[in-house]
Scaffold this motif. Structure first.
Motif, PDB file in Angstrom:
ATOM      1  N   ASN A 169      80.960  62.823  11.637  1.00  0.00           N
ATOM      2  CA  ASN A 169      82.095  63.726  11.877  1.00  0.00           C
ATOM      3  C   ASN A 169      81.657  65.162  12.141  1.00  0.00           C
ATOM      4  O   ASN A 169      82.493  66.059  12.219  1.00  0.00           O
ATOM      5  N   LEU A 170      80.343  65.360  12.261  1.00  0.00           N
ATOM      6  CA  LEU A 170      79.756  66.679  12.525  1.00  0.00           C
ATOM      7  C   LEU A 170      80.021  67.677  11.401  1.00  0.00           C
ATOM      8  O   LEU A 170      80.104  68.879  11.629  1.00  0.00           O
ATOM      9  N   ASP A 171      80.135  67.172  10.185  1.00  0.00           N
ATOM     10  CA  ASP A 171      80.291  68.037   9.017  1.00  0.00           C
ATOM     11  C   ASP A 171      78.947  68.313   8.359  1.00  0.00           C
ATOM     12  O   ASP A 171      78.856  69.182   7.493  1.00  0.00           O
ATOM     13  N   ARG A 172      77.931  67.556   8.744  1.00  0.00           N
ATOM     14  CA  ARG A 172      76.594  67.690   8.152  1.00  0.00           C
ATOM     15  C   ARG A 172      75.563  67.403   9.222  1.00  0.00           C
ATOM     16  O   ARG A 172      75.699  66.459   9.979  1.00  0.00           O
ATOM     17  N   ARG A 173      74.546  68.248   9.285  1.00  0.00           N
ATOM     18  CA  ARG A 173      73.441  68.027  10.227  1.00  0.00           C
ATOM     19  C   ARG A 173      72.416  67.092   9.620  1.00  0.00           C
ATOM     20  O   ARG A 173      72.303  66.999   8.400  1.00  0.00           O
ATOM     21  N   ILE A 174      71.669  66.423  10.477  1.00  0.00           N
ATOM     22  CA  ILE A 174      70.533  65.649   9.993  1.00  0.00           C
ATOM     23  C   ILE A 174      69.267  66.254  10.589  1.00  0.00           C
ATOM     24  O   ILE A 174      69.276  66.778  11.701  1.00  0.00           O
ATOM     25  N   ASP A 175      68.197  66.207   9.822  1.00  0.00           N
ATOM     26  CA  ASP A 175      66.921  66.711  10.321  1.00  0.00           C
ATOM     27  C   ASP A 175      66.140  65.568  10.965  1.00  0.00           C
ATOM     28  O   ASP A 175      66.595  64.422  10.990  1.00  0.00           O
ATOM     29  N   ILE A 176      64.976  65.874  11.474  1.00  0.00           N
ATOM     30  CA  ILE A 176      64.194  64.888  12.220  1.00  0.00           C
ATOM     31  C   ILE A 176      63.765  63.712  11.335  1.00  0.00           C
ATOM     32  O   ILE A 176      63.728  62.573  11.802  1.00  0.00           O
ATOM     33  N   LEU A 177      63.474  63.956  10.074  1.00  0.00           N
ATOM     34  CA  LEU A 177      63.087  62.870   9.170  1.00  0.00           C
ATOM     35  C   LEU A 177      64.268  61.946   8.889  1.00  0.00           C
ATOM     36  O   LEU A 177      64.122  60.723   8.868  1.00  0.00           O
ATOM     37  N   ASP A 186      64.680  57.930   9.885  1.00  0.00           N
ATOM     38  CA  ASP A 186      65.106  56.893   8.937  1.00  0.00           C
ATOM     39  C   ASP A 186      66.366  56.180   9.434  1.00  0.00           C
ATOM     40  O   ASP A 186      66.477  54.958   9.328  1.00  0.00           O
ATOM     41  N   TRP A 187      67.301  56.949   9.956  1.00  0.00           N
ATOM     42  CA  TRP A 187      68.566  56.418  10.469  1.00  0.00           C
ATOM     43  C   TRP A 187      68.288  55.420  11.581  1.00  0.00           C
ATOM     44  O   TRP A 187      68.801  54.303  11.580  1.00  0.00           O
ATOM     45  N   LEU A 188      67.447  55.821  12.538  1.00  0.00           N
ATOM     46  CA  LEU A 188      67.121  54.946  13.657  1.00  0.00           C
ATOM     47  C   LEU A 188      66.330  53.721  13.215  1.00  0.00           C
ATOM     48  O   LEU A 188      66.531  52.622  13.737  1.00  0.00           O
ATOM     49  N   SER A 189      65.453  53.888  12.252  1.00  0.00           N
ATOM     50  CA  SER A 189      64.710  52.743  11.723  1.00  0.00           C
ATOM     51  C   SER A 189      65.662  51.722  11.112  1.00  0.00           C
ATOM     52  O   SER A 189      65.490  50.522  11.306  1.00  0.00           O
ATOM     53  N   ALA A 190      66.663  52.220  10.393  1.00  0.00           N
ATOM     54  CA  ALA A 190      67.650  51.321   9.788  1.00  0.00           C
ATOM     55  C   ALA A 190      68.447  50.575  10.856  1.00  0.00           C
ATOM     56  O   ALA A 190      68.925  49.466  10.621  1.00  0.00           O
ATOM     57  N   LEU A 191      68.567  51.183  12.032  1.00  0.00           N
ATOM     58  CA  LEU A 191      69.281  50.547  13.144  1.00  0.00           C
ATOM     59  C   LEU A 191      68.326  49.799  14.076  1.00  0.00           C
ATOM     60  O   LEU A 191      68.736  49.307  15.128  1.00  0.00           O
ATOM     61  N   ASP A 192      67.068  49.729  13.687  1.00  0.00           N
ATOM     62  CA  ASP A 192      66.034  49.030  14.458  1.00  0.00           C
ATOM     63  C   ASP A 192      65.919  49.594  15.877  1.00  0.00           C
ATOM     64  O   ASP A 192      65.906  48.872  16.866  1.00  0.00           O
ATOM     65  N   LYS A 193      65.873  50.922  15.954  1.00  0.00           N
ATOM     66  CA  LYS A 193      65.793  51.616  17.243  1.00  0.00           C
ATOM     67  C   LYS A 193      64.625  52.597  17.200  1.00  0.00           C
ATOM     68  O   LYS A 193      64.440  53.319  16.227  1.00  0.00           O
ATOM     69  N   SER A 194      63.845  52.628  18.255  1.00  0.00           N
ATOM     70  CA  SER A 194      62.712  53.546  18.373  1.00  0.00           C
ATOM     71  C   SER A 194      63.207  54.973  18.561  1.00  0.00           C
ATOM     72  O   SER A 194      64.069  55.232  19.403  1.00  0.00           O
ATOM     73  N   ILE A 195      62.633  55.902  17.817  1.00  0.00           N
ATOM     74  CA  ILE A 195      63.024  57.300  17.973  1.00  0.00           C
ATOM     75  C   ILE A 195      62.638  57.817  19.350  1.00  0.00           C
ATOM     76  O   ILE A 195      63.367  58.596  19.950  1.00  0.00           O
ATOM     77  N   ASN A 196      61.526  57.351  19.882  1.00  0.00           N
ATOM     78  CA  ASN A 196      61.112  57.782  21.215  1.00  0.00           C
ATOM     79  C   ASN A 196      62.127  57.359  22.267  1.00  0.00           C
ATOM     80  O   ASN A 196      62.541  58.166  23.105  1.00  0.00           O
ATOM     81  N   ASP A 197      62.521  56.096  22.242  1.00  0.00           N
ATOM     82  CA  ASP A 197      63.516  55.602  23.201  1.00  0.00           C
ATOM     83  C   ASP A 197      64.842  56.334  23.044  1.00  0.00           C
ATOM     84  O   ASP A 197      65.506  56.668  24.021  1.00  0.00           O
ATOM     85  N   PHE A 198      65.206  56.567  21.799  1.00  0.00           N
ATOM     86  CA  PHE A 198      66.469  57.244  21.519  1.00  0.00           C
ATOM     87  C   PHE A 198      66.471  58.656  22.100  1.00  0.00           C
ATOM     88  O   PHE A 198      67.429  59.058  22.767  1.00  0.00           O
ATOM     89  N   LEU A 199      65.419  59.412  21.859  1.00  0.00           N
ATOM     90  CA  LEU A 199      65.374  60.791  22.332  1.00  0.00           C
ATOM     91  C   LEU A 199      65.332  60.866  23.854  1.00  0.00           C
ATOM     92  O   LEU A 199      65.987  61.729  24.447  1.00  0.00           O
ATOM     93  N   VAL A 200      64.601  59.956  24.477  1.00  0.00           N
ATOM     94  CA  VAL A 200      64.577  59.924  25.941  1.00  0.00           C
ATOM     95  C   VAL A 200      65.989  59.680  26.472  1.00  0.00           C
ATOM     96  O   VAL A 200      66.452  60.353  27.389  1.00  0.00           O
TER      97      VAL A 200
END
Length: 77
Positions: A46-54, A58-72
């Protein structure tokens, strides 16, 4: 402009939500995987809280998604 309202950040969060929903994972299930309360997921989405890179990693790992692919994907547009 606050960085939480930056269109690039909003797009990043929209993509996180899209990935979670496409995988049919609820906020509760994701929160459990991250060992966080469901309210943490809701606040980020809801954009009430930011998340940092770490946290993003973790979020992407839990979703089984590569951070590299996601950022691209997020910043390619």
């Amino acid at each position: 402009m606050s960085s939480i309202h930056d269109p690039r950040y909003k797009n990043l969060i929209k993509e996180l939500i899209k990935i979670r929903e496409l995988k049919n994972i609820t906020q509760v299930e994701l929160a459990t995987s991250l060992k966080k309360p469901q309210s943490y997921i809701a606040k980020v989405e809801n954009l009430d809280r930011r998340i940092d890179i770490l946290e993003l990693h973790d979020w992407l790992s839990a979703l089984d998604k590569s951070i590299n692919d996601f950022l691209v994907c997020c910043f390619e547009q």
